[in-house]
Write a protein that holds these residues in place. Structure first.
Motif, PDB file in Angstrom:
ATOM      1  N   UNK A 198      13.155  15.256   5.071  1.00 17.00           N
ATOM      2  CA  UNK A 198      12.065  15.408   4.109  1.00 17.00           C
ATOM      3  C   UNK A 198      12.410  16.462   3.068  1.00 17.00           C
ATOM      4  N   UNK A 199      11.764  16.377   1.928  1.00 14.46           N
ATOM      5  CA  UNK A 199      12.019  17.285   0.819  1.00 14.46           C
ATOM      6  C   UNK A 199      11.292  18.610   1.019  1.00 14.46           C
ATOM      7  N   UNK A 208       6.197   8.699  -1.215  1.00 17.77           N
ATOM      8  CA  UNK A 208       6.447   7.958   0.028  1.00 17.77           C
ATOM      9  C   UNK A 208       6.354   8.877   1.243  1.00 17.77           C
ATOM     10  N   UNK A 209       6.898  10.094   1.127  1.00 13.40           N
ATOM     11  CA  UNK A 209       6.842  11.041   2.249  1.00 13.40           C
ATOM     12  C   UNK A 209       5.403  11.362   2.646  1.00 13.40           C
ATOM     13  N   UNK A 210       4.584  11.670   1.657  1.00 13.52           N
ATOM     14  CA  UNK A 210       3.208  12.063   1.936  1.00 13.52           C
ATOM     15  C   UNK A 210       2.405  10.906   2.534  1.00 13.52           C
ATOM     16  N   UNK A 211       2.540   9.732   1.954  1.00 10.71           N
ATOM     17  CA  UNK A 211       1.779   8.589   2.451  1.00 10.71           C
ATOM     18  C   UNK A 211       2.292   8.139   3.814  1.00 10.71           C
ATOM     19  N   UNK A 212       3.611   8.235   4.043  1.00  8.00           N
ATOM     20  CA  UNK A 212       4.169   7.876   5.346  1.00  8.00           C
ATOM     21  C   UNK A 212       3.691   8.842   6.427  1.00  8.00           C
ATOM     22  N   UNK A 270       6.066  19.032  10.547  1.00  8.94           N
ATOM     23  CA  UNK A 270       7.448  18.895  10.072  1.00  8.94           C
ATOM     24  C   UNK A 270       8.197  17.831  10.877  1.00  8.94           C
ATOM     25  N   UNK A 271       7.943  17.767  12.180  1.00 10.09           N
ATOM     26  CA  UNK A 271       8.610  16.743  12.991  1.00 10.09           C
ATOM     27  C   UNK A 271       8.175  15.341  12.557  1.00 10.09           C
ATOM     28  N   UNK A 272       6.898  15.204  12.242  1.00  8.04           N
ATOM     29  CA  UNK A 272       6.402  13.901  11.797  1.00  8.04           C
ATOM     30  C   UNK A 272       7.010  13.503  10.451  1.00  8.04           C
ATOM     31  N   UNK A 315       8.926  20.175  -8.628  1.00  6.52           N
ATOM     32  CA  UNK A 315      10.239  20.311  -7.983  1.00  6.52           C
ATOM     33  C   UNK A 315      10.851  18.934  -7.758  1.00  6.52           C
ATOM     34  N   UNK A 316      10.048  18.008  -7.230  1.00  7.77           N
ATOM     35  CA  UNK A 316      10.528  16.645  -7.005  1.00  7.77           C
ATOM     36  C   UNK A 316      10.823  15.937  -8.315  1.00  7.77           C
ATOM     37  N   UNK A 317      10.071  16.288  -9.358  1.00  5.93           N
ATOM     38  CA  UNK A 317      10.203  15.624 -10.651  1.00  5.93           C
ATOM     39  C   UNK A 317      11.546  15.915 -11.313  1.00  5.93           C
ATOM     40  N   UNK A 318      12.248  16.920 -10.831  1.00  4.51           N
ATOM     41  CA  UNK A 318      13.585  17.167 -11.364  1.00  4.51           C
ATOM     42  C   UNK A 318      14.490  15.977 -11.109  1.00  4.51           C
TER      43      UNK A 318
END
Length: 271
Positions: free
Chosen positions: A163-164, A122-126, A156-158, A108-111
Motif C-alpha cells: 500500500x502507498x 482502489x486502495x481505500x475502496x478495497x 495496515x495488514x488489511x 502525494x499520490x497525484x505525483x
C-alpha cells in the motif's frame, strides 16, 4: 455537509493552498491531522478561531502562539488561512482542516498523475470492501476500548504490504480518529476527496459524432496543452451537440457546440 460561508471558505483555502499541498504531501497531511487533534480536544480554541467577533489578526496570533513552534511554515500557513476564514458552524473548521489534510495526502499520490490517484482510490475502496466481509474485523476496528496502535496495525495488514504512504495514512487516520463516524465512513469520505482530484485529470468530452484516431489525438494534445497536464479523455457521442463539442475538466467547461450558441441567441432575443 458544509453549506454557505463554510463551503466557500473551504474552497478558497484549497485553491490558495494548492501548491503547498502538492509540495508537502504526506508529511504536510500528517502535520495538519495533528493540528486537528488539538482542535478536536479543545472546544474553547475552536470557538475562538470561529468567533466572528475576533479579528483575523487576533486569530492568526492565537494560531502562532499555539502552533508556531510545532508546525512547519507550510502547515502553519494553511492553518492560519483556515483560521482567518468565516465558518457557519464551529465544527466546520475542524471538518475543513480534515478535508485539507486529506487533499495533501492525495496530492502525494497525484505525483503519479491520474494513475497515482486511481491507485489510491482502489486502495481505500478495497479496504472498505475487505472490512465489510467480516463482522469480526469490523468490530475490531471500531472497538474504542481496543488500543489505538492495535487498530492501526490491523488496518495496515488489511491494506497490504504494497500500500502507498497516502493510503496507510488516511486509513490509519480513519481507524484511530474517526471523529464520531464509523471508520469505514471516514475512509469513504477520504475516497471522495481522491475522486474529486481525479476529476481534474479527466476530460469529459461530448461530441456530435464519433472521433477518428487523428481527431482524438489532436483533441487530446490540445487539451493537455490548455490544462497543463496529461488528461484522460472520456468521450460521449450525443447527436444533440450540433456541429460542435463540449469539454468539461473538473469545474471548467469549454462549450463550442452549435446548439449552445443557438440557445444563447434565443435567450438574448427573449430578453
Amino acid at each position: 455537509m458544509m453549506a454557505g460561508a463554510s463551503r466557500d471558505s473551504l474552497n478558497a483555502v484549497l485553491t490558495a493552498s494548492g501548491p503547498a499541498l502538492a509540495e508537502g504531501g504526506v508529511a504536510l497531511s500528517s502535520e495538519l491531522f495533528s493540528a486537528l487533534d488539538v482542535l478536536d480536544e479543545h472546544g474553547a480554541l475552536r470557538r475562538s478561531l470561529t468567533d466572528p467577533a475576533w479579528s483575523t489578526e487576533r486569530r492568526h496570533g492565537l494560531v502562532d502562539s499555539l502552533f508556531g513552534g510545532r508546525l512547519t511554515p507550510g502547515a502553519l500557513q494553511v492553518l492560519k488561512d483556515l483560521a482567518g476564514r468565516r465558518w457557519s458552524a464551529e465544527r466546520d473548521l475542524g471538518d475543513a482542516l480534515e478535508t485539507v489534510a486529506a487533499h495533501a495526502a492525495a496530492a502525494e499520490a497525484e505525483r503519479g498523475g491520474h494513475d497515482g490517484l486511481a491507485g489510491l482510490s482502489r486502495e481505500l475502496l478495497a479496504f472498505n470492501r475487505t472490512a465489510e466481509t467480516s463482522h469480526e474485523v469490523q468490530w475490531a476496528l471500531t472497538d474504542q476500548q481496543a488500543p489505538v496502535e492495535a487498530r492501526r496495525r490491523l488496518a495496515e495488514r488489511l491494506l497490504g504490504a504494497d500500500s502507498s504512504q497516502s493510503g496507510r495514512l488516511l486509513v490509519a487516520r480513519a481507524v484511530t480518529a474517526p471523529r464520531g463516524r464509523k471508520p469505514f465512513r471516514a475512509v469513504r469520505e477520504f475516497a471522495d476527496v481522491v475522486a474529486q482530484r481525479q476529476r481534474q485529470w479527466i476530460a469529459d468530452v461530448t461530441v456530435a459524432r464519433e472521433l477518428d484516431e487523428g481527431q482524438r489525438a489532436r483533441l487530446s494534445s490540445g487539451l493537455n496543452r490548455a490544462f497543463g497536464r496529461d488528461l484522460v479523455l472520456d468521450v460521449t457521442v450525443d447527436p444533440a451537440v450540433v456541429g460542435g463539442i463540449r469539454v468539461q475538466v473538473g469545474d471548467d467547461v469549454i462549450d463550442g457546440s452549435m446548439s449552445n450558441r443557438l440557445n444563447d441567441l434565443q435567450r438574448r432575443m427573449a430578453a
